[in-house]
Scaffold this motif. Structure first.
Motif, PDB file in Angstrom:
ATOM      1  N   TYR A  98      70.238 -30.955 124.996  1.00 12.57           N
ATOM      2  CA  TYR A  98      69.985 -31.468 123.652  1.00 12.57           C
ATOM      3  C   TYR A  98      69.296 -30.423 122.794  1.00 12.57           C
ATOM      4  CZ  TYR A  98      67.719 -33.901 119.863  1.00 12.57           C
ATOM      5  OH  TYR A  98      67.276 -34.274 118.626  1.00 12.57           O
ATOM      6  N   ILE A  99      69.800 -30.227 121.605  1.00 10.85           N
ATOM      7  CA  ILE A  99      69.125 -29.391 120.607  1.00 10.85           C
ATOM      8  C   ILE A  99      69.155 -30.154 119.300  1.00 10.85           C
ATOM      9  CG2 ILE A  99      69.216 -27.236 119.316  1.00 10.85           C
ATOM     10  CD1 ILE A  99      70.209 -25.841 121.688  1.00 10.85           C
ATOM     11  N   PRO A 100      68.003 -30.355 118.698  1.00 13.02           N
ATOM     12  CA  PRO A 100      67.961 -31.175 117.484  1.00 13.02           C
ATOM     13  C   PRO A 100      68.789 -30.562 116.370  1.00 13.02           C
ATOM     14  CG  PRO A 100      65.845 -30.122 117.876  1.00 13.02           C
ATOM     15  CD  PRO A 100      66.672 -29.903 119.098  1.00 13.02           C
ATOM     16  N   ASN A 101      69.368 -31.388 115.593  1.00 16.09           N
ATOM     17  CA  ASN A 101      70.201 -30.942 114.477  1.00 16.09           C
ATOM     18  C   ASN A 101      69.322 -30.653 113.262  1.00 16.09           C
ATOM     19  OD1 ASN A 101      71.500 -31.705 111.842  1.00 16.09           O
ATOM     20  ND2 ASN A 101      73.294 -31.463 113.142  1.00 16.09           N
ATOM     21  N   MET A 102      69.502 -29.458 112.779  1.00 13.09           N
ATOM     22  CA  MET A 102      68.673 -29.005 111.681  1.00 13.09           C
ATOM     23  C   MET A 102      68.799 -29.893 110.436  1.00 13.09           C
ATOM     24  SD  MET A 102      67.519 -25.543 110.567  1.00 13.09           S
ATOM     25  CE  MET A 102      66.113 -25.680 109.488  1.00 13.09           C
TER      26      MET A 102
ATOM     27  N   LEU B 115      74.444 -32.641 106.370  1.00 14.45           N
ATOM     28  CA  LEU B 115      74.424 -33.734 107.338  1.00 14.45           C
ATOM     29  C   LEU B 115      75.732 -34.517 107.279  1.00 14.45           C
ATOM     30  CD1 LEU B 115      72.814 -35.102 109.422  1.00 14.45           C
ATOM     31  CD2 LEU B 115      71.694 -36.461 107.672  1.00 14.45           C
TER      32      LEU B 115
ATOM     33  N   GLY C 114      69.701 -32.971 110.003  1.00 11.49           N
ATOM     34  CA  GLY C 114      69.092 -34.282 110.160  1.00 11.49           C
ATOM     35  C   GLY C 114      67.586 -34.204 110.004  1.00 11.49           C
TER      36      GLY C 114
ATOM     37  N   GLU D   5      71.660 -25.400 116.460  1.00 11.27           N
ATOM     38  CA  GLU D   5      71.136 -26.381 115.499  1.00 11.27           C
ATOM     39  C   GLU D   5      72.123 -26.638 114.370  1.00 11.27           C
ATOM     40  OE1 GLU D   5      67.603 -24.509 114.229  1.00 11.27           O
ATOM     41  OE2 GLU D   5      66.323 -25.428 115.747  1.00 11.27           O
TER      42      GLU D   5
ATOM     43  N   ARG E 269      79.015 -24.820 124.139  1.00 15.49           N
ATOM     44  CA  ARG E 269      78.774 -25.985 123.294  1.00 15.49           C
ATOM     45  C   ARG E 269      79.768 -26.067 122.150  1.00 15.49           C
ATOM     46  NH1 ARG E 269      73.037 -27.494 123.628  1.00 15.49           N
ATOM     47  NH2 ARG E 269      73.335 -28.663 121.726  1.00 15.49           N
TER      48      ARG E 269
END
Lengths: 320, 320
Positions: free
Chosen positions: A45-49, B54, A51, B106, B130
DNA sequence: CTGTTAGCGCCTTCAG
DNA sequence: CTGAAGGCGCTAACAG
């Protein structure tokens, strides 16, 4: 793409718990947090920038605007900026196109550092009026949201001329940067003032801070002038160009002709004779700019600052 | 911050109509569009990047990863990249810190161009896995989502040695870049092979592509060797460092010692005697990289590419 | 042609 | 300590 909901599902917790765990909130039992983090890790998991940014209204990014990117001293300047900002959890991106200017009002960056004469002052002012904060390195600009870190161009020019005057009797040439450039204007104005006060004979040659314009200026001087003149090149790049012309002539640098530059860019160290120039710490300059933008983003109102310069003696100014 | 809903309200239209108008959709009457745009303009509306990103899952941003940012030829390389990508509606940001690597997963950038030996191949591979697409300029890497544009290092090394061999009888030194660097390894391997085939005597000196390591290598050679040797500096920076040492010695470059560099960086044009080196177009290199990433982002699978190099004669290799 | 609506991925207040 | 829910700003089906 694996998102936070996926992790929450696999860990049998709610989305918010997953978010808390990932962001290290103390609201989650250590045990559950570890379990969640393990799953997040496993799923890569890598957070979405986007968002995160949309929610937080903050990117932790500083835009550094440079033109003429290949130019000589940007490396050190950028290092100075990086070093400081990284320690304060900001990332840096270098932008060198006009289209990237809109990153500022688009809120892609939290703040900007600008050393880019193609970035119009009006635009900067309009962004400032919208509440965006910037540090400028190449102009004076007075606004609540803008702060400047400038070289002591005038002091540098004086020091350069002082070095020349001692050696030169006949004439001094001033070779400028592109018209309208702040640094060039300042250096030129201070140099003129200095020379006029001392009633010394001088002549201005228009350059544009490029090596090629240095070459042209050198050719012009060779044609129209006699030996024993001095040249204050308003930057080092042009001085480098001059070297290539004079070295092909029968004028000897440091003897028949005396040259002072400005910037002390690293490559001039490899010129022979070594160039006399005006030196300053590029990384300190960058660091100062980084500090300013950081403080501004944290609600402080820093004052403008001047970066000290000093003469760096070489052999391009010798004894007559 | 003035958003799209504000504009919609003032124009007495729905949010979507405002959005359509702003994005130039043909679904809106010209008349209403103009009215909406006028209002947007008046309110200084600028779309918010995070919101758009987004939704669209696309930033139209390419990250260019460079280290040693101050180095010599990045300017032209970046111009080549910029020029192409701008025409295709992408913006470019330059990233030079390790933390910025995460921009890729990200999804802050749609794709990346990498010339950065601190960017580990494992990381690149994991990002590729990914689904992120990248072009590498400094390593071989075979993956669906990665494509390479590499210099013809081996060809360049051969050309460099060919030039040296003609003039040198005694010994040839090879001064390397940092161990593990692709370009250095390739140039070194090809050079060794070339020399061994011809049964010429040579010695390898470890460098790191910096001027300082060039100086050190030069000192070492001065101490241990006699005149009439040749040096293949695996990049120009080190050659520049060498010049400063040899020029203080009684060895004359182009006579007692012959030097070939690699890169043809602009500042070597100001060395005397002019450096013989391996030349290639930095902007073409950048353009090629830009094309690749652009094609990849549009679903094509471009092939790897080699950038041509050629010998640029100078006077640092002279007659004995 | 225009409006309604449902998210994009994430954070965070507010209840429980 | 955890869950439900709302919303950041914008786009794009889908209805009207």
């Amino acid at each position: 793409m694996v998102g936070i909901r996926e992790i929450a599902k696999r860990a049998n917790v709610s989305i918010s718990t997953a978010s808390y765990a990932i962001n290290g909130s103390s609201k989650v039992k250590t045990e559950t947090r570890d379990r969640i983090l393990a799953i997040a890790n496993e799923l890569n998991y890598i957070p979405n920038m986007a968002g995160r940014t949309l929610k937080k209204q903050k990117t932790n990014l500083i835009g550094v605007y440079l033109t003429n990117y290949g130019g000589a001293f940007y490396g050190e300047l950028v290092s100075g900026i990086h070093d400081f900002l990284h320690q304060h959890h900001y990332d840096v991106i270098i932008c060198s196109s006009e289209r990237a200017h809109t990153f500022i009002p688009e809120k892609m960056v939290d703040g900007a550092i600008i050393l880019d004469s193609t970035f119009s002052t009006e635009k900067i002012e309009s962004y400032a009026a919208r509440g965006h904060q910037m540090v400028v390195l190449d102009r004076e600009l007075s606004h609540q949201n803008v702060c400047s870190v400038l070289l002591d161009n005038r002091g540098g020019a004086k020091k350069a001329l002082l070095a020349l005057e001692k050696k030169v009797t006949k004439k001094i040439y001033l070779v400028t940067g592109p018209p309208g450039t702040y640094d060039s204007n300042e250096r030129l104005a201070a140099a003129k003032k200095c020379l006029e006060e001392r009633k010394l004979s001088y002549e201005v040659i228009l350059g544009d801070f490029s090596k090629e314009s240095g070459r042209q200026a050198a050719r012009e001087i060779l044609q129209k002038s006699e030996k024993e003149v001095g040249i204050f090149c308003l930057n080092d790049e042009m001085a480098i160009g001059m070297y290539s012309v004079f070295q092909k002539s029968n004028w000897k640098i440091g003897k028949d002709i005396h040259i002072v530059g400005f910037d002390n860019i690293e490559v001039t160290h490899y010129l022979r004779p070594r160039l006399t120039t005006i030196d300053y710490s590029k990384s300190d300059w960058g660091k100062a700019a980084a500090e300013k933008i950081y403080f501004m983003l944290n609600g402080k109102q820093p004052s403008n600052q001047l970066v000290d310069v000093k003469l760096k003696g070489g052999k391009s100014v010798g004894s007559i």
